[in-house]
Design an enzyme around this catalytic site. Structure first.
Site, PDB file in Angstrom:
ATOM      1  N   CYS A   1       0.848  -1.300  -0.032  1.00 13.27           N
ATOM      2  CA  CYS A   1      -0.062  -0.121   0.032  1.00 13.27           C
ATOM      3  C   CYS A   1       0.619   1.239   0.085  1.00 13.27           C
ATOM      4  O   CYS A   1       0.662   2.145  -0.811  1.00 13.27           O
ATOM      5  CB  CYS A   1      -0.811  -0.125   1.347  1.00 13.27           C
ATOM      6  SG  CYS A   1      -1.936   1.534   1.374  1.00 13.27           S
TER       7      CYS A   1
ATOM      8  N   CYS B   1      -1.543   1.458  -3.155  1.00  9.78           N
ATOM      9  CA  CYS B   1      -2.667   2.767  -2.792  1.00  9.78           C
ATOM     10  C   CYS B   1      -2.113   4.240  -2.836  1.00  9.78           C
ATOM     11  O   CYS B   1      -2.378   4.971  -3.449  1.00  9.78           O
ATOM     12  CB  CYS B   1      -3.397   2.475  -1.326  1.00  9.78           C
ATOM     13  SG  CYS B   1      -3.272   0.947  -0.945  1.00  9.78           S
TER      14      CYS B   1
ATOM     15  N   LYS C   1       0.097   5.368  -6.158  1.00 13.20           N
ATOM     16  CA  LYS C   1      -0.899   5.261  -7.212  1.00 13.20           C
ATOM     17  C   LYS C   1      -1.751   6.555  -7.002  1.00 13.20           C
ATOM     18  O   LYS C   1      -2.036   7.407  -7.981  1.00 13.20           O
ATOM     19  CB  LYS C   1      -1.736   4.116  -7.105  1.00 13.20           C
ATOM     20  CG  LYS C   1      -3.028   4.021  -7.865  1.00 13.20           C
ATOM     21  CD  LYS C   1      -4.165   3.098  -7.799  1.00 13.20           C
ATOM     22  CE  LYS C   1      -5.036   3.636  -6.481  1.00 13.20           C
ATOM     23  NZ  LYS C   1      -5.897   2.652  -6.115  1.00 13.20           N
TER      24      LYS C   1
ATOM     25  N   TYR D   1      -9.118  -3.240 -11.123  1.00 11.04           N
ATOM     26  CA  TYR D   1      -9.125  -2.027 -10.818  1.00 11.04           C
ATOM     27  C   TYR D   1      -7.610  -1.368 -10.847  1.00 11.04           C
ATOM     28  O   TYR D   1      -7.559  -0.274 -11.665  1.00 11.04           O
ATOM     29  CB  TYR D   1      -9.597  -1.586  -9.308  1.00 11.04           C
ATOM     30  CG  TYR D   1      -8.759  -1.963  -8.342  1.00 11.04           C
ATOM     31  CD1 TYR D   1      -7.469  -1.138  -7.805  1.00 11.04           C
ATOM     32  CD2 TYR D   1      -8.653  -3.263  -7.851  1.00 11.04           C
ATOM     33  CE1 TYR D   1      -6.939  -1.344  -6.794  1.00 11.04           C
ATOM     34  CE2 TYR D   1      -7.822  -3.656  -7.016  1.00 11.04           C
ATOM     35  CZ  TYR D   1      -7.041  -2.486  -6.118  1.00 11.04           C
ATOM     36  OH  TYR D   1      -6.180  -2.930  -5.346  1.00 11.04           O
TER      37      TYR D   1
ATOM     38  N   GLU E   1      -7.096   1.769 -13.415  1.00  6.12           N
ATOM     39  CA  GLU E   1      -6.456   3.095 -12.724  1.00  6.12           C
ATOM     40  C   GLU E   1      -5.522   3.382 -13.479  1.00  6.12           C
ATOM     41  O   GLU E   1      -5.187   4.518 -14.099  1.00  6.12           O
ATOM     42  CB  GLU E   1      -6.116   2.780 -11.339  1.00  6.12           C
ATOM     43  CG  GLU E   1      -7.439   2.796 -10.468  1.00  6.12           C
ATOM     44  CD  GLU E   1      -7.217   2.320  -9.003  1.00  6.12           C
ATOM     45  OE1 GLU E   1      -8.240   2.546  -8.263  1.00  6.12           O
ATOM     46  OE2 GLU E   1      -6.273   1.920  -8.866  1.00  6.12           O
TER      47      GLU E   1
ATOM     48  N   HIS F   1     -27.153  21.092  -1.055  1.00  4.27           N
ATOM     49  CA  HIS F   1     -27.196  21.527  -2.473  1.00  4.27           C
ATOM     50  C   HIS F   1     -26.326  22.809  -2.681  1.00  4.27           C
ATOM     51  O   HIS F   1     -26.008  23.471  -1.921  1.00  4.27           O
ATOM     52  CB  HIS F   1     -28.775  22.094  -2.596  1.00  4.27           C
ATOM     53  CG  HIS F   1     -28.921  22.442  -3.972  1.00  4.27           C
ATOM     54  ND1 HIS F   1     -29.163  21.603  -5.334  1.00  4.27           N
ATOM     55  CD2 HIS F   1     -29.248  23.536  -4.448  1.00  4.27           C
ATOM     56  CE1 HIS F   1     -29.525  22.522  -6.051  1.00  4.27           C
ATOM     57  NE2 HIS F   1     -29.409  23.814  -5.919  1.00  4.27           N
TER      58      HIS F   1
ATOM     59  N   GLU G   1     -26.154  14.826  -3.333  1.00  2.68           N
ATOM     60  CA  GLU G   1     -27.732  14.868  -3.082  1.00  2.68           C
ATOM     61  C   GLU G   1     -28.428  13.994  -4.029  1.00  2.68           C
ATOM     62  O   GLU G   1     -29.632  13.571  -3.629  1.00  2.68           O
ATOM     63  CB  GLU G   1     -27.917  16.408  -3.328  1.00  2.68           C
ATOM     64  CG  GLU G   1     -28.079  16.897  -4.392  1.00  2.68           C
ATOM     65  CD  GLU G   1     -28.567  18.366  -4.632  1.00  2.68           C
ATOM     66  OE1 GLU G   1     -29.652  18.727  -3.847  1.00  2.68           O
ATOM     67  OE2 GLU G   1     -27.924  19.070  -5.210  1.00  2.68           O
TER      68      GLU G   1
HETATM   69  C1  LIG Z   1      -0.790  -0.835  -7.682  1.00  2.65           C
HETATM   70  C2  LIG Z   1      -1.871  -1.094  -6.638  1.00  2.65           C
HETATM   71  C3  LIG Z   1      -2.720  -0.094  -5.942  1.00  2.65           C
HETATM   72  C4  LIG Z   1      -3.441  -0.358  -5.175  1.00  2.65           C
HETATM   73  N1  LIG Z   1      -4.593   0.386  -4.743  1.00  2.65           N
HETATM   74  C5  LIG Z   1      -5.412   0.296  -3.408  1.00  2.65           C
HETATM   75  C6  LIG Z   1      -6.247   1.186  -3.031  1.00  2.65           C
HETATM   76  O1  LIG Z   1      -6.094   2.279  -3.833  1.00  2.65           O
HETATM   77  N2  LIG Z   1      -7.021   0.917  -1.980  1.00  2.65           N
HETATM   78  C7  LIG Z   1      -6.758  -0.235  -1.271  1.00  2.65           C
HETATM   79  O2  LIG Z   1      -7.523  -0.563  -0.112  1.00  2.65           O
HETATM   80  N3  LIG Z   1      -5.767  -1.340  -1.734  1.00  2.65           N
HETATM   81  C8  LIG Z   1      -5.163  -0.996  -2.813  1.00  2.65           C
HETATM   82  N4  LIG Z   1      -4.202  -1.874  -3.116  1.00  2.65           N
HETATM   83  C9  LIG Z   1      -4.286  -3.128  -2.257  1.00  2.65           C
HETATM   84  C10 LIG Z   1      -3.462  -3.301  -0.986  1.00  2.65           C
HETATM   85  O3  LIG Z   1      -2.083  -2.729  -1.203  1.00  2.65           O
HETATM   86  C11 LIG Z   1      -3.308  -4.491  -0.288  1.00  2.65           C
HETATM   87  O4  LIG Z   1      -4.320  -5.114  -0.159  1.00  2.65           O
HETATM   88  C12 LIG Z   1      -2.589  -4.214   0.924  1.00  2.65           C
HETATM   89  O5  LIG Z   1      -1.269  -3.730   1.073  1.00  2.65           O
HETATM   90  C13 LIG Z   1      -2.532  -5.648   1.524  1.00  2.65           C
HETATM   91  O6  LIG Z   1      -1.785  -5.690   2.855  1.00  2.65           O
HETATM   92  P1  LIG Z   1      -0.964  -6.902   3.443  1.00  2.65           P
HETATM   93  O7  LIG Z   1      -0.689  -6.443   4.796  1.00  2.65           O
HETATM   94  O8  LIG Z   1      -1.992  -8.068   3.154  1.00  2.65           O
HETATM   95  O9  LIG Z   1      -0.054  -7.159   2.423  1.00  2.65           O
HETATM   96  P2  LIG Z   1       1.394  -6.111   1.950  1.00  2.65           P
HETATM   97  O10 LIG Z   1       0.786  -4.608   2.202  1.00  2.65           O
HETATM   98  O11 LIG Z   1       1.740  -6.467   0.624  1.00  2.65           O
HETATM   99  O12 LIG Z   1       2.439  -6.246   2.850  1.00  2.65           O
HETATM  100  C14 LIG Z   1       3.318  -7.572   3.057  1.00  2.65           C
HETATM  101  C15 LIG Z   1       4.665  -7.387   3.358  1.00  2.65           C
HETATM  102  O13 LIG Z   1       5.196  -8.790   3.475  1.00  2.65           O
HETATM  103  C16 LIG Z   1       6.661  -8.479   3.151  1.00  2.65           C
HETATM  104  N5  LIG Z   1       7.199  -9.867   3.035  1.00  2.65           N
HETATM  105  C17 LIG Z   1       6.531 -10.938   2.151  1.00  2.65           C
HETATM  106  N6  LIG Z   1       7.262 -12.067   2.379  1.00  2.65           N
HETATM  107  C18 LIG Z   1       8.103 -11.815   3.395  1.00  2.65           C
HETATM  108  C19 LIG Z   1       9.143 -12.649   4.094  1.00  2.65           C
HETATM  109  N7  LIG Z   1       9.053 -14.168   3.851  1.00  2.65           N
HETATM  110  N8  LIG Z   1       9.696 -12.204   4.959  1.00  2.65           N
HETATM  111  C20 LIG Z   1       9.590 -10.846   5.331  1.00  2.65           C
HETATM  112  N9  LIG Z   1       8.953 -10.188   4.812  1.00  2.65           N
HETATM  113  C21 LIG Z   1       7.955 -10.560   3.852  1.00  2.65           C
HETATM  114  C22 LIG Z   1       6.431  -7.627   2.192  1.00  2.65           C
HETATM  115  O14 LIG Z   1       7.993  -7.110   1.915  1.00  2.65           O
HETATM  116  C23 LIG Z   1       5.408  -6.647   2.285  1.00  2.65           C
HETATM  117  O15 LIG Z   1       6.277  -5.745   2.898  1.00  2.65           O
HETATM  118  C24 LIG Z   1      -3.326  -1.566  -4.370  1.00  2.65           C
HETATM  119  C25 LIG Z   1      -2.429  -2.666  -4.527  1.00  2.65           C
HETATM  120  C26 LIG Z   1      -1.490  -2.210  -5.753  1.00  2.65           C
HETATM  121  C27 LIG Z   1      -0.592  -3.265  -6.035  1.00  2.65           C
END
Ligand SMILES: Cc1cc2nc3c(=O)[nH]c(=O)nc-3n(C[C@H](O)[C@H](O)[C@H](O)COP(=O)(O)OP(=O)(O)OC[C@H]3O[C@@H](n4cnc5c(N)ncnc54)[C@H](O)[C@@H]3O)c2cc1C
Length: 484
Positions: free
Chosen positions: A78, A83, A86, A212, A216, A470, A475
């Site tokens: 994110c 997010c 973007k 999306y 986007e 309004h 609205e």
């Molecule tokens: C281009 C794009 C636009 C988006 N726009 C939106 C939006 O507008 N609104 C919205 O709500 N969501 C959006 N999302 C989705 C949102 O980013 C994800 O749903 C959210 O980040 C998920 O959170 P998470 O904690 O599951 O994983 P993540 O935020 O992906 O975090 C996972 C973390 O785990 C770490 N990791 C992975 N494996 C290991 C390991 N073995 N050891 C140590 N660390 C590890 C990674 O490096 C990462 O930092 C977007 C996604 C993308 C790709």
């Protein structure tokens, strides 16, 4: 530095509340671990993204000894590649419209130019600031930060660069990663993460995908002056959104000049020097400067060693969890994109909050995935909460639909030929509003407010009894009287 500790040191004496068994109230894995053994931590979270940061921070604030492991930048997708960057790009791309629209309001806008490198540098600076904010939040809560890649040794032990850490509970919050098309030359395509670091803005981009993220980026790039072609194999993009929304957005994007091609399949991607050629099933070849592939994001579970912990995964590699986010291994939990429930940041955070209540708050809590509002930051924007018309008909049978299509007031002076569309889906028997959908300016801001009403099961009569503000577009949601 790999395996480095930040925050307070781990101690082996066990403290904190014992969680009751989720369904029966007996002491379960968390407390069982605590009863018989000393763990380095009460909770080790793998992944410091949206879900992992929230879970470890709230766990520590609840008195648990929490650690979080991150192999890359704090904040996860994110903050670093989703997010936030973007949305900053979305803002950047809106200015071309704003400059053009200004004339209708009497402004003369002088010569303008766009500096991609400056946008990237400013965006990077903001993200670096956010990385620092996340570090401080974790440190202030007393979370131990571990840097490096974590793998499972067993259901209570993770290893980071040769160092082992044990925990009563391990939380997997590793997120998801974009997939490339499985066609010859698929490696010539870029994924969304790379779009945030392109050395130069290409003149032409072909986007493959219909979710999306594809939509986007099509709008962002078009707004920045790039010639965009979007290819999608289905008859329409944005599966899961209401059909009126999907059709309206497709019309509006086409009117703006985005080349949308539905029902087409890419068979290969060729590289000819700096040029790429995207070849379709009928051998049509589209020449372009870059190809963006946004066909989905696969849960990041490969190489984690889940099998050593006894954690089962589903067909796409997603971790299988129960309603409390517990995996098939009683001491291992999973939240966020890696579970492939709803891949959105606020959902990952919500799942984290529920899990912390379950583990450390003494209140077994299931995350609630009903009526999650969502947006597409397209131009015009899209937002929705609740059921689509098709879903409502399937689930409730007799539904009443209200729809309004209009030209936003602003465009009466800009001359821009753009329509907004709003729609309410209502259950006839109970009068409850089952879904609210919008295409138009500020859709996400408007629908976020409406989401509370839909979540509270507001009736159409309550919408009708609400006096509007309004003149606004919003609205319209409280003045729609005649069903379609
Ligand atoms: C281009 C794009 C636009 C988006 N726009 C939106 C939006 O507008 N609104 C919205 O709500 N969501 C959006 N999302 C989705 C949102 O980013 C994800 O749903 C959210 O980040 C998920 O959170 P998470 O904690 O599951 O994983 P993540 O935020 O992906 O975090 C996972 C973390 O785990 C770490 N990791 C992975 N494996 C290991 C390991 N073995 N050891 C140590 N660390 C590890 C990674 O490096 C990462 O930092 C977007 C996604 C993308 C790709």
């Amino acid at each position: 530095m790999a395996g480095r500790y930040h925050g307070r040191p781990a101690c082996s004496n066990v403290a904190g509340p014992a969680a009751p068994s989720l369904e029966t109230g007996r002491r379960d894995a968390y407390s069982a671990g605590m009863a018989g053994q000393s763990w380095d931590f009460d909770l080790v979270t793998i992944g410091a993204g949206s879900g992992g940061v929230r879970a470890s921070r709230m766990a520590a604030l609840a008195g648990a000894r929490a650690a979080v492991v991150e192999e890359s930048a704090l904040g996860g997708t994110c903050v670093n590649a989703g997010c936030i960057p973007k949305k900053l790009f979305v803002y950047a791309s809106h200015f071309s419209d704003d400059f053009a629209d200004a004339a209708g309001f009497g402004w003369t806008v002088g010569a303008r130019s766009f500096d991609w490198a400056r946008l990237l540098a400013n965006k990077d600076r903001e993200i670096e600031r956010l990385n620092g904010v996340y570090a401080r939040l974790l440190d202030d809560a007393g979370v131990t930060r571990l840097e490096g890649r974590a793998t499972f040794v067993d259901a209570h032990t993770v290893e980071i660069d040769g160092r082992r850490h044990t925990a009563a509970n391990v939380l997997v919050a590793t997120g998801a990663a974009p997939v490339l098309p499985e066609v010859p030359g698929g490696e010539h395509a870029l994924t969304s993460g790379q779009m945030f670091h392109l050395p130069a803005l290409p003149a032409r981009v072909v986007i493959i995908g219909g979710g999306y993220i594809a939509v986007e980026f099509a709008c962002i790039l078009h707004g920045l002056g790039v010639a965009v072609t979007l290819l999608h194999r289905n008859p329409l993009f944005l599966r899961g959104f209401d059909d009126d929304v999907r059709r309206t957005l497709a019309e509006e994007m086409r009117r703006r000049g985005v080349d949308l091609r539905f029902g087409v399949r890419v068979t290969r991607i060729e590289r000819h020097g700096d040029e790429r050629r995207v070849v379709l099933e009928d051998e049509t070849a589209l020449a372009t400067d870059a190809v963006l592939c946004a066909i989905g994001r696969r849960p990041l579970t490969a190489g984690l060693g889940l099998e050593r912990a006894g954690v089962a995964t589903g067909p796409a590699g997603a971790i299988v969890v129960d309603e409390y986010s517990r995996t098939s291994a009683p001491s291992v939990w999973a939240i966020g994109d890696v579970t492939d429930r709803i891949q959105l940041t606020p959902v990952a955070i919500h799942e984290a909050m529920a899990l912390v209540r379950t583990l450390f708050g003494g209140v077994p809590t299931k995350p609630d995935h009903e009526d999650v509002a969502t947006a597409v930051f397209s131009q015009p924007a899209v937002a929705a909460v609740g059921l689509t018309e098709a879903e409502a008909r399937a689930r409730y049978g007799d539904v009443v639909v209200y729809r309004s299509t209009f030209r936003p007031l602003k465009h009466t002076l800009t001359g821009r030929d753009e329509r907004a569309m709003m729609k309410l889906v209502v259950d006839r028997a109970s009068d409850r509003v089952l879904g609210a959908h919008m295409v138009g300016p500020d859709a996400a801001e408007i629908v976020q407010g409406l989401a509370i009403a839909v979540k509270m099961k507001a009736t159409k009569a309550a919408f009708d009894a609400t006096v509007g503000i309004h003149p606004t577009a919003a609205e319209e949601f409280v003045t729609m009287r005649g069903p379609v």
